[in-house]
Design a protein around this motif. Structure first.
Motif, PDB file in Angstrom:
ATOM      1  N   PHE A 109      69.021 -22.990 -29.611  1.00  0.00           N
ATOM      2  CA  PHE A 109      69.128 -24.453 -29.605  1.00  0.00           C
ATOM      3  C   PHE A 109      68.648 -25.026 -30.931  1.00  0.00           C
ATOM      4  N   TYR A 110      67.522 -24.523 -31.431  1.00  0.00           N
ATOM      5  CA  TYR A 110      67.002 -25.001 -32.708  1.00  0.00           C
ATOM      6  C   TYR A 110      67.959 -24.668 -33.853  1.00  0.00           C
ATOM      7  N   THR A 111      68.661 -23.555 -33.737  1.00  0.00           N
ATOM      8  CA  THR A 111      69.569 -23.114 -34.798  1.00  0.00           C
ATOM      9  C   THR A 111      70.925 -23.795 -34.703  1.00  0.00           C
ATOM     10  N   GLY A 112      71.279 -24.267 -33.509  1.00  0.00           N
ATOM     11  CA  GLY A 112      72.602 -24.832 -33.288  1.00  0.00           C
ATOM     12  C   GLY A 112      73.608 -23.803 -32.824  1.00  0.00           C
ATOM     13  N   CYS A 113      73.111 -22.641 -32.405  1.00  0.00           N
ATOM     14  CA  CYS A 113      73.979 -21.545 -31.964  1.00  0.00           C
ATOM     15  C   CYS A 113      74.134 -21.543 -30.446  1.00  0.00           C
ATOM     16  N   ALA A 114      75.120 -20.797 -29.986  1.00  0.00           N
ATOM     17  CA  ALA A 114      75.203 -20.460 -28.572  1.00  0.00           C
ATOM     18  C   ALA A 114      74.214 -19.327 -28.297  1.00  0.00           C
ATOM     19  N   SER A 115      73.823 -19.173 -27.039  1.00  0.00           N
ATOM     20  CA  SER A 115      72.939 -18.075 -26.652  1.00  0.00           C
ATOM     21  C   SER A 115      73.603 -17.272 -25.547  1.00  0.00           C
ATOM     22  N   ALA A 116      73.255 -15.995 -25.478  1.00  0.00           N
ATOM     23  CA  ALA A 116      73.829 -15.124 -24.451  1.00  0.00           C
ATOM     24  C   ALA A 116      72.849 -14.000 -24.154  1.00  0.00           C
ATOM     25  N   GLN A 117      72.893 -13.515 -22.925  1.00  0.00           N
ATOM     26  CA  GLN A 117      72.049 -12.393 -22.527  1.00  0.00           C
ATOM     27  C   GLN A 117      72.878 -11.434 -21.682  1.00  0.00           C
ATOM     28  N   THR A 118      72.569 -10.152 -21.808  1.00  0.00           N
ATOM     29  CA  THR A 118      73.292  -9.144 -21.027  1.00  0.00           C
ATOM     30  C   THR A 118      72.505  -8.679 -19.811  1.00  0.00           C
TER      31      THR A 118
END
Length: 495
Positions: free
Chosen positions: A429-438
């Motif tokens: 969120f701070y970076t402006g990226c999407a996040s994902a977890q496996t």
């Protein structure tokens, strides 16, 4: 004889009639409540600096409506109340200070309206004192200006129970019925399961006393608030039963879990105690918590003598049912979970404290008042110490996330991009990226999908001090930001 019977009947009518404060009492009472709510807002802005970055859960909620980053994975227990609450600001601005100020002002207004629901049920000074007691708890001060649901469940519970008691006393008062529905809807909007636990005693009481209209209004409020959560369960989670099952799994499996000691361990300022190990806080930090049941019992005794037993017993029972799942059904603790219980306990506790400090006629007891004042001064000092420590610690953690985000930008990981691994959700969120977890509670993708994504956009895997990256990222370039290792995917994907 006739005159005596008439006098007795008039006395009975006065005893059972709903309290209706006069205009001067109303004006004075509203002023006291407004002063408490205003001071609460100011205290938040002073003690919890608006520039404090967003936390993990806040990042999830705010990302649903913010242009700053793609929406984070929304796990089964969460509800859409907080995203809707913050949308008027977060949907067009990425300013955290602006969001904090907005929430602080809104939380002060919410406290004022919730306390107003109790007018006529308790004296104005008791309501103002209750508001002050609740508002000065460190957990209230810390979480009210945050994009989190628990404070709003608390004020919704306070308003709902107060309006329920007013509606019960006055069958023809429509305003109180609207308040019941609104309070129930706010709770269900924020956390549907919490709303059920809080209102369970109200539903039982309405059924037992055959108040079908009141019960119907309460159920309608719950249904209105929870409707989106239920619909979303069928659209995105495989049905209501599956969503409830997933929510239980995310919380470690609901069942018999004695978590009273976990809650006590968290009173030193731990936002999340999972697993809840380590030393206990200093005794002075948990003394107020241990005193709550005693003071609540005192409030009930005072209420019984003042002939307002029901209006004191009902919030006590609702506070108990609100606390039950977090004291006996989950295997970890977070202080914010008990905010609804604290809000409902505040009025009986304030009533009991005023009785210790003053006579029923309103005259101060010199010794009692001095002892209560001394105890409250010590209590406030403890609450300030904990909130100050908690703010410092959490602000430091969030500054570390911001530094990692800045380092990622320097390394070329800029939107559109994807982060996975250690603390990926808030850092993304701070970076402006999407996040994902496996894997884990936030699993929403596969390793194969992450590898395919590396061919299109920058991807980084984050690992903590003691963690190892997944096998597919062990040959990637490694950089550091504090304790976080950043594993950068090769440009254009793995060879």
């Amino acid at each position: 004889m006739g005159n005596g019977a008439d006098a007795a009947l008039a006395g009975m009518r006065r005893l059972h009639a709903p309290d209706r404060p006069g205009p001067s009492w109303t004006a004075r009472g509203n002023g006291q409540l407004a002063a408490v709510a205003g001071a609460f807002t100011v205290a938040q802005l002073v003690l919890v600096p608006p520039g404090t970055g967003l936390g993990w859960d806040e990042a999830v909620y705010v990302s649903q409506v913010s242009p700053q980053a793609p929406a984070a994975f929304f796990s089964a227990p969460r509800a859409r109340g907080v995203p809707l609450l913050v949308a008027p600001v977060a949907a067009w601005s990425t300013s955290t200070p602006l969001l904090r100020v907005y929430l602080a002002v809104l939380s002060g207004l919410g406290l004022y309206l919730a306390l107003r629901a109790w007018r006529g049920l308790f004296p104005a000074r008791v309501l103002a004192g209750a508001g002050a007691l609740f508002a000065t708890l460190w957990v209230t001060l810390f979480y009210a200006p945050q994009a989190m649901p628990n404070y709003w469940v608390a004020v919704g519970a306070l308003a709902c129970v107060g309006c329920f008691l007013r509606a019960r006393a006055d069958r023809y008062g429509r305003a109180a019925l609207w308040g019941v529905a609104a309070g129930a809807a706010v709770m269900a909007w924020m956390r549907p399961t919490d709303a059920v636990w809080v209102t369970l005693p109200l539903l039982v009481l309405a059924a037992f006393t055959r108040r079908a209209r009141l019960a119907a209004v309460l159920v309608a409020g719950l249904a209105a608030g929870a409707a989106e959560w239920v619909v979303e369960a069928y659209v995105s989670y495989g049905g209501l039963g599956q969503r409830l099952s997933d929510a239980s799994r995310v919380q470690g499996g609901l069942g018999w879990n004695f978590a009273v000691d976990d809650q006590m361990r968290s009173l030193g300022g731990r936002a999340l105690c999972r697993p809840c190990t380590g030393p206990w806080p200093e005794p002075v930090l948990i003394l107020w918590w241990c005193a709550l049941p005693v003071l609540a019992g005192l409030g009930l005794a005072v209420a019984h003598r003042a002939r307002r037993t029901i209006r004191t017993l009902v919030p006590l029972v609702c506070a108990t049912t609100a606390a039950v799942p977090y004291l006996f059904m989950i295997g970890y603790a977070a202080p914010r979970f008990l905010l609804p219980a604290y809000a409902l306990l505040a009025i009986p506790v304030a009533d009991g404290l005023f009785r210790l400090a003053a006579t029923p006629g309103g005259r101060w007891r010199p010794v009692g008042a001095a002892l209560v004042a001394l105890a409250l001064a010590g209590h406030l000092a403890v609450q300030y110490a904990v909130v100050d420590h908690t703010v410092d610690r959490t602000a430091a953690a969030r500054r570390a996330w911001a530094r990692t985000a800045a380092e990622l930008h320097r390394l070329g990981v800029r939107p559109p991009c994807l982060l996975t691994g250690h603390e990926a959700i808030p850092i993304a969120f701070y970076t402006g990226c999407a996040s994902a977890q496996t894997r884990g509670n936030n699993a929403n993708t596969t390793e194969a999908e992450i590898l395919r994504t590396t061919r299109r956009i920058p991807v980084a895997v984050l690992s903590g001090p003691a963690g190892r990256p997944p096998a597919y990222a062990r040959t990637w370039e490694v950089r550091r930001s504090g304790d976080v290792r950043i594993h950068l995917a090769p440009h254009g994907g793995p060879a």
